[in-house]
Scaffold this active site. Structure first.
Site, PDB file in Angstrom:
ATOM      1  N   ARG A 117       0.818  -1.218   0.000  1.00  0.00           N
ATOM      2  CA  ARG A 117       0.000   0.000   0.000  1.00  0.00           C
ATOM      3  C   ARG A 117       0.844   1.258   0.000  1.00  0.00           C
ATOM      4  O   ARG A 117       0.297   2.358   0.019  1.00  0.00           O
ATOM      5  CB  ARG A 117      -0.872   0.014   1.245  1.00  0.00           C
ATOM      6  CG  ARG A 117      -2.242  -0.604   1.028  1.00  0.00           C
ATOM      7  CD  ARG A 117      -2.842  -0.837   2.398  1.00  0.00           C
ATOM      8  NE  ARG A 117      -4.222  -0.555   2.432  1.00  0.00           N
ATOM      9  CZ  ARG A 117      -5.154  -1.469   2.727  1.00  0.00           C
ATOM     10  NH1 ARG A 117      -4.840  -2.700   2.955  1.00  0.00           N
ATOM     11  NH2 ARG A 117      -6.402  -1.118   2.779  1.00  0.00           N
ATOM     12  N   ARG A 177     -17.435  -5.131  10.649  1.00  0.00           N
ATOM     13  CA  ARG A 177     -16.103  -4.648  11.017  1.00  0.00           C
ATOM     14  C   ARG A 177     -16.188  -3.312  11.748  1.00  0.00           C
ATOM     15  O   ARG A 177     -16.996  -2.451  11.380  1.00  0.00           O
ATOM     16  CB  ARG A 177     -15.249  -4.477   9.749  1.00  0.00           C
ATOM     17  CG  ARG A 177     -14.486  -5.723   9.404  1.00  0.00           C
ATOM     18  CD  ARG A 177     -13.823  -5.669   8.077  1.00  0.00           C
ATOM     19  NE  ARG A 177     -13.000  -4.505   7.815  1.00  0.00           N
ATOM     20  CZ  ARG A 177     -12.271  -4.349   6.715  1.00  0.00           C
ATOM     21  NH1 ARG A 177     -12.274  -5.295   5.801  1.00  0.00           N
ATOM     22  NH2 ARG A 177     -11.559  -3.265   6.528  1.00  0.00           N
TER      23      ARG A 177
HETATM   24  P1  AP5 Z   1      -8.241  -3.994   4.741  1.00  0.00           P
HETATM   25  O1  AP5 Z   1      -8.895  -5.037   5.535  1.00  0.00           O
HETATM   26  O2  AP5 Z   1      -7.260  -4.377   3.697  1.00  0.00           O
HETATM   27  O3  AP5 Z   1      -9.386  -3.070   4.151  1.00  0.00           O
HETATM   28  P2  AP5 Z   1      -9.495  -2.263   2.748  1.00  0.00           P
HETATM   29  O4  AP5 Z   1      -8.380  -2.192   1.845  1.00  0.00           O
HETATM   30  O5  AP5 Z   1     -10.020  -0.989   3.248  1.00  0.00           O
HETATM   31  O6  AP5 Z   1     -10.400  -3.143   1.914  1.00  0.00           O
HETATM   32  P3  AP5 Z   1     -11.682  -3.808   2.330  1.00  0.00           P
HETATM   33  O7  AP5 Z   1     -11.426  -5.119   3.015  1.00  0.00           O
HETATM   34  O8  AP5 Z   1     -12.490  -2.818   3.131  1.00  0.00           O
HETATM   35  O9  AP5 Z   1     -12.437  -4.001   0.962  1.00  0.00           O
HETATM   36  P4  AP5 Z   1     -12.308  -5.049  -0.214  1.00  0.00           P
HETATM   37  O10 AP5 Z   1     -11.698  -4.399  -1.387  1.00  0.00           O
HETATM   38  O11 AP5 Z   1     -11.712  -6.346   0.241  1.00  0.00           O
HETATM   39  O12 AP5 Z   1     -13.861  -5.217  -0.517  1.00  0.00           O
HETATM   40  P5  AP5 Z   1     -14.866  -6.442  -0.249  1.00  0.00           P
HETATM   41  O13 AP5 Z   1     -14.577  -7.570  -1.165  1.00  0.00           O
HETATM   42  O14 AP5 Z   1     -14.974  -6.757   1.206  1.00  0.00           O
HETATM   43  O15 AP5 Z   1      -7.485  -2.947   5.700  1.00  0.00           O
HETATM   44  C1  AP5 Z   1      -8.084  -2.476   6.902  1.00  0.00           C
HETATM   45  C2  AP5 Z   1      -7.085  -1.580   7.629  1.00  0.00           C
HETATM   46  O16 AP5 Z   1      -5.911  -2.329   7.986  1.00  0.00           O
HETATM   47  C3  AP5 Z   1      -6.553  -0.387   6.813  1.00  0.00           C
HETATM   48  O17 AP5 Z   1      -7.419   0.733   6.891  1.00  0.00           O
HETATM   49  C4  AP5 Z   1      -5.204  -0.139   7.505  1.00  0.00           C
HETATM   50  O18 AP5 Z   1      -5.374   0.539   8.744  1.00  0.00           O
HETATM   51  C5  AP5 Z   1      -4.720  -1.545   7.813  1.00  0.00           C
HETATM   52  N1  AP5 Z   1      -3.908  -2.141   6.720  1.00  0.00           N
HETATM   53  C6  AP5 Z   1      -4.207  -3.257   5.988  1.00  0.00           C
HETATM   54  N2  AP5 Z   1      -3.238  -3.522   5.109  1.00  0.00           N
HETATM   55  C7  AP5 Z   1      -2.306  -2.557   5.255  1.00  0.00           C
HETATM   56  C8  AP5 Z   1      -1.065  -2.273   4.594  1.00  0.00           C
HETATM   57  N3  AP5 Z   1      -0.602  -3.061   3.584  1.00  0.00           N
HETATM   58  N4  AP5 Z   1      -0.378  -1.183   4.996  1.00  0.00           N
HETATM   59  C9  AP5 Z   1      -0.812  -0.395   6.015  1.00  0.00           C
HETATM   60  N5  AP5 Z   1      -1.974  -0.594   6.671  1.00  0.00           N
HETATM   61  C10 AP5 Z   1      -2.720  -1.686   6.292  1.00  0.00           C
HETATM   62  O19 AP5 Z   1     -16.236  -5.755  -0.741  1.00  0.00           O
HETATM   63  C11 AP5 Z   1     -16.809  -4.679  -0.039  1.00  0.00           C
HETATM   64  C12 AP5 Z   1     -18.344  -4.817  -0.048  1.00  0.00           C
HETATM   65  O20 AP5 Z   1     -18.809  -4.644  -1.375  1.00  0.00           O
HETATM   66  C13 AP5 Z   1     -18.842  -6.197   0.410  1.00  0.00           C
HETATM   67  O21 AP5 Z   1     -20.025  -6.020   1.136  1.00  0.00           O
HETATM   68  C14 AP5 Z   1     -19.102  -6.951  -0.907  1.00  0.00           C
HETATM   69  O22 AP5 Z   1     -20.135  -7.916  -0.770  1.00  0.00           O
HETATM   70  C15 AP5 Z   1     -19.517  -5.811  -1.838  1.00  0.00           C
HETATM   71  N6  AP5 Z   1     -19.097  -6.030  -3.223  1.00  0.00           N
HETATM   72  C16 AP5 Z   1     -17.956  -6.621  -3.671  1.00  0.00           C
HETATM   73  N7  AP5 Z   1     -17.918  -6.616  -5.026  1.00  0.00           N
HETATM   74  C17 AP5 Z   1     -19.056  -5.961  -5.435  1.00  0.00           C
HETATM   75  C18 AP5 Z   1     -19.579  -5.624  -6.706  1.00  0.00           C
HETATM   76  N8  AP5 Z   1     -18.942  -5.934  -7.854  1.00  0.00           N
HETATM   77  N9  AP5 Z   1     -20.761  -4.953  -6.746  1.00  0.00           N
HETATM   78  C19 AP5 Z   1     -21.429  -4.616  -5.602  1.00  0.00           C
HETATM   79  N10 AP5 Z   1     -20.972  -4.932  -4.363  1.00  0.00           N
HETATM   80  C20 AP5 Z   1     -19.796  -5.590  -4.280  1.00  0.00           C
END
Ligand code: AP5
Length: 209
Positions: A89, A155
């Site tokens: 990231r 979450r």
């Molecule tokens: P992390 O857990 O990695 O969260 P994120 O990047 O914010 O990503 P998400 O898990 O929120 O989303 P996603 O892209 O996986 O979406 P999802 O498939 O769930 O990180 C959390 C925290 O940890 C960060 O803020 C930071 O503090 C820390 N961190 C983590 N890694 C780090 C790093 N490398 N460096 C520094 N800090 C770090 O989908 C979301 C929703 O949308 C679901 O409900 C799903 O059902 C829906 N959905 C999915 N696809 C579609 C679609 N095509 N159409 C409609 N809805 C959809």
């Protein structure tokens, strides 16, 4: 060892797609977010340090993340490569990754900011098996979760204020990586504002599966 990276803003669908790609490629998913949440739950020193950053929607310091990854890729299931979800990231994280594995594909799932809040605030998962759902777009089937023991979990950082901080962190610290990987010729842009199945098909095609 060669690996792939799932890249994109919070809520882009990285975790959702990782579940599917894992089945097709056999590569294990390595999600730094999941690893950090487990560390917070277990109250390890890493978890205690990371908790405040996560609650504020800020990136956890590079030193912590890089050490987590160094330890993770020593596990036997990583020997043939992994699928990174939410890592790297920052540029220092990408530099560290280049030293430990050969990244062959970076899959960028692109979703406009205005769709992100809706996606994140409607997300829930099954605490029994970890599958991710959405209130409107991807609800748990009427027949229940495939694990047969659905229990809803949300979450702590899935709220409107934290999402805006996470989006800012993405634009300021993570999106510069797009140019970094584009220059290496391994960056694949996928329109993530479509049906989940269509996105999976395009990702697998980009991966040559
Ligand atoms: P992390 O857990 O990695 O969260 P994120 O990047 O914010 O990503 P998400 O898990 O929120 O989303 P996603 O892209 O996986 O979406 P999802 O498939 O769930 O990180 C959390 C925290 O940890 C960060 O803020 C930071 O503090 C820390 N961190 C983590 N890694 C780090 C790093 N490398 N460096 C520094 N800090 C770090 O989908 C979301 C929703 O949308 C679901 O409900 C799903 O059902 C829906 N959905 C999915 N696809 C579609 C679609 N095509 N159409 C409609 N809805 C959809």
């Amino acid at each position: 060892m060669s690996s792939i990276v799932l890249f994109g803003p919070p809520g882009a669908g990285k975790g959702t797609q990782a579940e599917r790609i894992m089945i097709s490629t056999g590569l294990p998913q390595v999600s730094t977010g999941d690893m950090l949440r487990a560390a917070v739950k277990e109250q390890t020193p890493t978890g205690l340090e990371a908790k405040g950053y996560m609650e504020a929607g800020q990136l956890v310091p590079d030193s912590i993340i890089i050490e987590l990854i160094r330890q993770r890729i020593k596990l036997p299931d990583a020997i043939d490569g992994v699928m990174f979800d939410g890592f790297p990231r920052t540029i220092p994280q990408a530099e560290a990754l280049a030293e430990i594995t050969d990244v062959t594909h970076v899959i960028a799932i692109e979703v406009p900011d205005e769709k992100i809040v809706e996606r994140i605030c409607g997300r829930y998962s099954c605490s029994n098996c970890g599958l991710v759902f959405h209130e409107t777009f991807n609800p748990v089937p009427e027949s229940g979760c495939t694990c047969g023991n659905f229990e809803e979990k949300r979450r702590a950082d899935d709220n409107q204020d934290t999402v805006l901080s996470r989006l800012s962190a993405y634009h300021e610290q993570t999106s510069p990586l797009a140019e970094w990987y584009d220059n290496l010729g391994i960056f694949h842009r996928i329109d993530g504002d479509r049906a989940i199945d269509l996105i999976s098909t395009d990702i697998l095609e980009a991966l040559g599966n």
